[in-house]
Enzyme design. Structure first.
Site, mmCIF file in Angstrom:
data_model
loop_
_atom_site.group_PDB
_atom_site.id
_atom_site.type_symbol
_atom_site.label_atom_id
_atom_site.label_comp_id
_atom_site.label_asym_id
_atom_site.label_seq_id
_atom_site.Cartn_x
_atom_site.Cartn_y
_atom_site.Cartn_z
ATOM 1 N N ALA A 66 -5.169 3.256 -0.876
ATOM 2 C CA ALA A 66 -5.999 4.070 0.003
ATOM 3 C C ALA A 66 -5.230 5.299 0.476
ATOM 4 C CB ALA A 66 -6.451 3.248 1.209
ATOM 5 N N GLY A 111 -4.822 -0.698 -2.878
ATOM 6 C CA GLY A 111 -6.068 -0.453 -3.597
ATOM 7 C C GLY A 111 -5.863 -0.044 -5.039
ATOM 8 N N GLU A 114 -5.532 -3.245 -6.797
ATOM 9 C CA GLU A 114 -6.853 -3.873 -6.816
ATOM 10 C C GLU A 114 -7.763 -3.212 -7.847
ATOM 11 O OE1 GLU A 114 -7.835 -5.547 -2.466
ATOM 12 O OE2 GLU A 114 -7.227 -3.436 -2.463
ATOM 13 N N GLU A 134 -0.637 -4.647 1.678
ATOM 14 C CA GLU A 134 -1.417 -4.316 2.869
ATOM 15 C C GLU A 134 -0.904 -4.960 4.158
ATOM 16 O OE1 GLU A 134 -4.386 -3.602 -0.491
ATOM 17 O OE2 GLU A 134 -2.697 -4.933 -0.081
#
Length: 261
Positions: A66, A111, A114, A134
């Site tokens: 992110a 992310g 992911e 995270e």
């Protein structure tokens, strides 16, 4: 936007998604997520023209996760919006009927990791580093990481990586079963990813889509239900022209010409 944050192009039946924020390590801001979602919608609607998808990135990172610079400017409602968006976009990518291949050319954290986990296959360069980091930022993976990683390598291993916020090498990821291959260099990384894409493109696209669907839908159910799913996917293929073309090609001792019909 002054820069195309996600590039989308086709090479024959191959679709290529390229994250294009190299100065930001391809971090995922909201505009990038919106564009990535639009591309997934386009791919889903063009199954005849796009039969396999490669996800790659420019610069020295695959995706740093992110965009924390953007995240610092958001209120709680906007943070929730972004988290929902990234989760929904990655789910859309995962649910594409076409096989998807991630080329991890550098960092893939949070992310970014992911995103790779939402693809069907993952190849990485020798210097790649990845991890779901995270918890070190006071949050948890919110784009499917807790679920996809545990299904891929088992709950205990997934907890070890997620709760420690550990960053692992490409070779570690390969040993854990996260990666399909580790390349020796950038050229080899491209050959591994594109080589698999070319192998897939040799086959009947509708059969490829249904085989992927049978595996994905059957992964979280009991065996008998999985067998029923397999039967339903097989039934879809029986009336196709490609199936008859394969039989005719076998009779004529030639290579079949599949048209996705």
């Amino acid at each position: 936007m002054t820069q195309e944050t996600v590039k989308w192009e086709r090479d024959g039946y191959m679709g290529i998604i390229t994250l294009n924020r190299p100065d930001e390590l391809n971090a995922l801001n909201y505009d990038t997520l919106v564009r990535l979602g639009e591309i997934c919608d386009e791919i889903r609607l063009n199954q005849k023209e796009v039969r396999v998808v490669i996800v790659r990135a420019t610069g020295r990172a695959f995706c740093a996760g992110a965009d924390l610079k953007e995240r610092r400017t958001l209120n709680e409602q906007q943070v929730r919006r972004n988290v929902r968006k990234i989760r929904d976009v990655f789910t859309a990518l995962e649910r594409l009927p076409q096989p998807t291949i991630a080329m991890i050319n550098g960092f893939a954290f949070g992310g970014g990791f992911e995103l790779a986990l939402a693809c069907d296959f993952r190849f990485a360069g020798p210097e790649a580093k990845m991890g779901l980091t995270e918890v070190s930022l006071g949050i948890i993976p919110g784009a499917g990481g807790t679920q996809r990683l545990s299904r891929l390598i088992g709950p205990s291993r997934a907890k070890e990586l997620i709760l420690s916020a550990r960053r692992i090498t490409a070779h570690d990821a390969y040993q854990l079963g996260i990666l399909n291959g580790v390349a020796e260099n950038g050229e080899d990384l491209e050959e591994q990813a594109y080589g698999l894409a070319r192998e897939i493109l040799e086959n009947a696209p509708l059969a490829v889509y249904q085989a992927k669907a049978a595996i994905d839908r059957g992964a979280s159910v009991d065996l008998q239900t999985g067998l029923d799913i397999e039967t339903m996917c097989y039934e879809v293929i029986i009336p196709t022209q490609d199936r008859l073309e394969a039989l005719e090609a076998f009779r004529e001792k030639r290579k079949p010409v599949f048209k996705g019909k």
